[in-house]
Design a protein around this motif. Sequence first.
Motif, mmCIF file in Angstrom:
data_model
loop_
_atom_site.group_PDB
_atom_site.id
_atom_site.type_symbol
_atom_site.label_atom_id
_atom_site.label_comp_id
_atom_site.label_asym_id
_atom_site.label_seq_id
_atom_site.Cartn_x
_atom_site.Cartn_y
_atom_site.Cartn_z
ATOM 1 N N ILE A 58 0.864 -1.181 0.000
ATOM 2 C CA ILE A 58 0.000 0.000 0.000
ATOM 3 C C ILE A 58 0.902 1.233 0.000
ATOM 4 N N VAL A 59 0.802 2.032 -1.046
ATOM 5 C CA VAL A 59 1.683 3.194 -1.180
ATOM 6 C C VAL A 59 0.928 4.516 -0.998
ATOM 7 N N ALA A 60 -0.391 4.464 -0.921
ATOM 8 C CA ALA A 60 -1.178 5.667 -0.653
ATOM 9 C C ALA A 60 -2.516 5.233 -0.085
ATOM 10 N N LEU A 61 -3.034 6.018 0.864
ATOM 11 C CA LEU A 61 -4.272 5.648 1.534
ATOM 12 C C LEU A 61 -5.036 6.905 1.913
ATOM 13 N N GLY A 62 -6.322 6.943 1.608
ATOM 14 C CA GLY A 62 -7.147 8.097 1.966
ATOM 15 C C GLY A 62 -8.332 8.224 1.029
ATOM 16 N N SER A 63 -9.091 9.284 1.193
ATOM 17 C CA SER A 63 -10.195 9.556 0.281
ATOM 18 C C SER A 63 -9.633 10.077 -1.039
ATOM 19 N N ALA A 64 -10.461 10.087 -2.075
ATOM 20 C CA ALA A 64 -10.002 10.610 -3.365
ATOM 21 C C ALA A 64 -9.560 12.064 -3.210
ATOM 22 N N HIS A 65 -10.321 12.826 -2.433
ATOM 23 C CA HIS A 65 -9.974 14.238 -2.215
ATOM 24 C C HIS A 65 -8.618 14.365 -1.530
ATOM 25 N N GLU A 66 -8.387 13.535 -0.517
ATOM 26 C CA GLU A 66 -7.113 13.601 0.201
ATOM 27 C C GLU A 66 -5.948 13.217 -0.692
ATOM 28 N N LEU A 67 -6.111 12.189 -1.508
ATOM 29 C CA LEU A 67 -5.020 11.755 -2.375
ATOM 30 C C LEU A 67 -4.690 12.802 -3.435
ATOM 31 N N LYS A 68 -5.706 13.530 -3.884
ATOM 32 C CA LYS A 68 -5.481 14.533 -4.924
ATOM 33 C C LYS A 68 -4.787 15.786 -4.390
ATOM 34 N N ARG A 69 -4.678 15.889 -3.065
ATOM 35 C CA ARG A 69 -3.987 17.039 -2.489
ATOM 36 C C ARG A 69 -2.504 17.047 -2.843
ATOM 37 N N ALA A 70 -2.006 15.927 -3.328
ATOM 38 C CA ALA A 70 -0.601 15.865 -3.753
ATOM 39 C C ALA A 70 -0.313 16.882 -4.841
ATOM 40 N N PHE A 71 -1.388 17.316 -5.536
ATOM 41 C CA PHE A 71 -1.210 18.288 -6.624
ATOM 42 C C PHE A 71 -1.656 19.691 -6.219
ATOM 43 N N ALA A 72 -1.826 19.926 -4.913
ATOM 44 C CA ALA A 72 -2.300 21.237 -4.454
ATOM 45 C C ALA A 72 -1.374 22.366 -4.907
ATOM 46 N N ASP A 73 -0.067 22.130 -4.884
ATOM 47 C CA ASP A 73 0.907 23.153 -5.288
ATOM 48 C C ASP A 73 1.548 22.833 -6.628
ATOM 49 N N ARG A 74 1.021 21.826 -7.318
ATOM 50 C CA ARG A 74 1.566 21.418 -8.617
ATOM 51 C C ARG A 74 0.385 21.263 -9.585
ATOM 52 N N PRO A 75 -0.143 22.376 -10.087
ATOM 53 C CA PRO A 75 -1.321 22.289 -10.951
ATOM 54 C C PRO A 75 -1.056 21.500 -12.232
ATOM 55 N N ILE A 76 -2.131 21.006 -12.822
ATOM 56 C CA ILE A 76 -2.028 20.190 -14.033
ATOM 57 C C ILE A 76 -2.689 20.911 -15.192
ATOM 58 N N LEU A 77 -1.968 21.019 -16.281
ATOM 59 C CA LEU A 77 -2.502 21.599 -17.509
ATOM 60 C C LEU A 77 -2.884 20.486 -18.476
ATOM 61 N N ASP A 78 -4.063 20.602 -19.051
ATOM 62 C CA ASP A 78 -4.482 19.706 -20.131
ATOM 63 C C ASP A 78 -4.204 20.437 -21.440
ATOM 64 N N VAL A 79 -3.329 19.867 -22.258
ATOM 65 C CA VAL A 79 -2.883 20.534 -23.483
ATOM 66 C C VAL A 79 -3.231 19.664 -24.689
ATOM 67 N N GLN A 80 -3.785 20.285 -25.713
ATOM 68 C CA GLN A 80 -4.114 19.560 -26.936
ATOM 69 C C GLN A 80 -3.437 20.224 -28.129
ATOM 70 N N SER A 81 -2.898 19.381 -29.001
ATOM 71 C CA SER A 81 -2.194 19.856 -30.183
ATOM 72 C C SER A 81 -2.343 18.815 -31.286
ATOM 73 N N PRO A 82 -2.309 19.234 -32.557
ATOM 74 C CA PRO A 82 -2.370 18.249 -33.649
ATOM 75 C C PRO A 82 -1.150 17.334 -33.688
ATOM 76 N N ARG A 83 -0.074 17.703 -32.972
ATOM 77 C CA ARG A 83 1.160 16.914 -32.973
ATOM 78 C C ARG A 83 1.508 16.501 -31.537
ATOM 79 N N PRO A 84 0.756 15.546 -30.966
ATOM 80 C CA PRO A 84 0.911 15.226 -29.544
ATOM 81 C C PRO A 84 2.290 14.695 -29.152
ATOM 82 N N ILE A 85 2.927 13.917 -30.020
ATOM 83 C CA ILE A 85 4.239 13.367 -29.668
ATOM 84 C C ILE A 85 5.265 14.496 -29.545
ATOM 85 N N GLU A 86 5.243 15.404 -30.513
ATOM 86 C CA GLU A 86 6.143 16.556 -30.434
ATOM 87 C C GLU A 86 5.779 17.442 -29.256
ATOM 88 N N LEU A 87 4.475 17.486 -28.942
ATOM 89 C CA LEU A 87 4.021 18.296 -27.806
ATOM 90 C C LEU A 87 4.627 17.778 -26.503
#
Length: 221
Positions: A119-148
């Motif tokens: 077991i490497v992580a334990l908690g509610s979904a909300h608690e586990l997602k706090r790992a990204f509280a200071d590291r936001p995630i960008l969803d990026v789309q491009s016609p050339r995903p590999i180069e992206l």
Amino acid sequence: VDQNIRFFGGVYGLGGARFDERREFVLDMAGLRGREKTVTKALSGGWRQRLALGCAVLHQPPIVFLDEPTGGVDPVSRRQFWDLIGNLASTGVTVLVTTHYLDEAEHCNRLAIIHRGQIVALGSAHELKRAFADRPILDVQSPRPIELVAALERLPEVEKTSIFGTSVHAVLRHAGVTPDAVRASLEREGLQVESLTFVTPSLEDVFLDVVERTERAGQAA
């Protein structure tokens, strides 16, 4: 179907009016009424899982263990099966589920992520997602995903990337980075950016992050 229910009723020591009552509950709960005389092997995977769940709760156990109950069933059956699980949980039954579908795990009140048998992580979904509280995630789309992906990983403000369907998730190193700054950097490299927005971390983001950190810690040790 009915023979299965009667067999498990006998295994659990149910009889008489008590069995009749629980049999009626199972037929209604699992949506099997009208299929009582259907040969079980003629049922689809989703219906067989419903029957298995019905037989498992026939004797009203306080806790039920389900090992990948929706493996190999279609998306509609998966959703319906989780509705059944939710209804059980709402009556006070504790349901422990193993699943490799991370979107299903979102339904659970408490989660354990297991990697290499630990077991490497334990908690509610909300608690586990706090790992990204200071590291936001960008969803990026491009016609050339590999180069992206290659371009994003060259940016100093991007910690790591992963492909999500037709888009790329870029984990930023800190919350001060703006989407406009990332877009400008990509366009300077000649990449067309169709969309670029902040997104809420998914459990897949969490899983990948936890596994990577666990692997790094193991290598360091």
